[in-house]
Design a protein around this motif. Sequence first.
Motif, PDB file in Angstrom:
ATOM      1  N   UNK A   1      -6.535  -9.631 -12.124  1.00 19.75           N
ATOM      2  CA  UNK A   1      -6.778  -9.467 -13.557  1.00 19.75           C
ATOM      3  C   UNK A   1      -6.555  -8.004 -13.935  1.00 19.75           C
ATOM      4  N   UNK A   2      -5.297  -7.544 -13.926  1.00 17.58           N
ATOM      5  CA  UNK A   2      -5.040  -6.132 -14.202  1.00 17.58           C
ATOM      6  C   UNK A   2      -5.435  -5.702 -15.611  1.00 17.58           C
ATOM      7  N   UNK A   3      -5.501  -6.645 -16.533  1.00 22.97           N
ATOM      8  CA  UNK A   3      -5.880  -6.294 -17.905  1.00 22.97           C
ATOM      9  C   UNK A   3      -7.306  -5.753 -17.988  1.00 22.97           C
TER      10      UNK A   3
ATOM     11  N   UNK B   1       7.567   0.232  -4.587  1.00 25.50           N
ATOM     12  CA  UNK B   1       6.422  -0.358  -5.284  1.00 25.50           C
ATOM     13  C   UNK B   1       5.364  -0.794  -4.286  1.00 25.50           C
ATOM     14  N   UNK B   2       4.128  -0.783  -4.742  1.00 26.27           N
ATOM     15  CA  UNK B   2       3.041  -1.415  -4.007  1.00 26.27           C
ATOM     16  C   UNK B   2       2.913  -2.816  -4.585  1.00 26.27           C
ATOM     17  N   UNK B   3       2.863  -3.817  -3.718  1.00 28.26           N
ATOM     18  CA  UNK B   3       2.740  -5.202  -4.158  1.00 28.26           C
ATOM     19  C   UNK B   3       1.374  -5.726  -3.714  1.00 28.26           C
ATOM     20  N   UNK B   4       0.591  -6.187  -4.693  1.00 31.49           N
ATOM     21  CA  UNK B   4      -0.713  -6.780  -4.415  1.00 31.49           C
ATOM     22  C   UNK B   4      -0.613  -8.260  -4.753  1.00 31.49           C
ATOM     23  N   UNK B   5      -1.002  -9.100  -3.801  1.00 30.06           N
ATOM     24  CA  UNK B   5      -0.972 -10.547  -4.012  1.00 30.06           C
ATOM     25  C   UNK B   5      -2.362 -11.113  -3.753  1.00 30.06           C
TER      26      UNK B   5
ATOM     27  N   UNK C   1       1.111  -8.496  -8.349  1.00 30.82           N
ATOM     28  CA  UNK C   1       1.166  -7.286  -9.155  1.00 30.82           C
ATOM     29  C   UNK C   1       2.091  -6.311  -8.434  1.00 30.82           C
ATOM     30  N   UNK C   2       3.161  -5.880  -9.109  1.00 30.17           N
ATOM     31  CA  UNK C   2       4.221  -5.036  -8.568  1.00 30.17           C
ATOM     32  C   UNK C   2       4.091  -3.672  -9.226  1.00 30.17           C
TER      33      UNK C   2
END
Length: 121
Positions: free
Chosen positions: A110-112, A101-105, A57-58
């Motif tokens: 499930x950002x929705x 950007x903050x990058x989450x890996x 998620x970027x």
Amino acid sequence: MKIYTCSKEQGKKVEKYQSHLATYVKMIQTNEAATIGYMYIDGEGTVGHHPAPIPQLFIVVEGEGWVTGGDQKRVSIKRGEAAMWEKGEWHTSGSEEGMTAIVIQSEELHPETFMERKKHA
């Protein structure tokens, strides 16, 4: 690739702790391990075309730029928006003027659950 909005309007006012004029936008909650980092892309910079090793998620926190999915079609992205790439999905990102950007890996993203999906062409 999916694009999400995480604008202030989607957040909830923070009312506890004698808070004032504060808004919180929840974006991710994981049970699996996650790595979180900052990505700085300078003006005219790019992160080359590559497959996501795990879901990513970027989240753009400053500036604006563009992202691509497997089709390599550029989609504009700006502060308050996020791009989601699934494991193995080829992608690129870049900016003409600069973007942070903050990058989450994590294997479990499930950002929705918390953010509204943005419609793009």
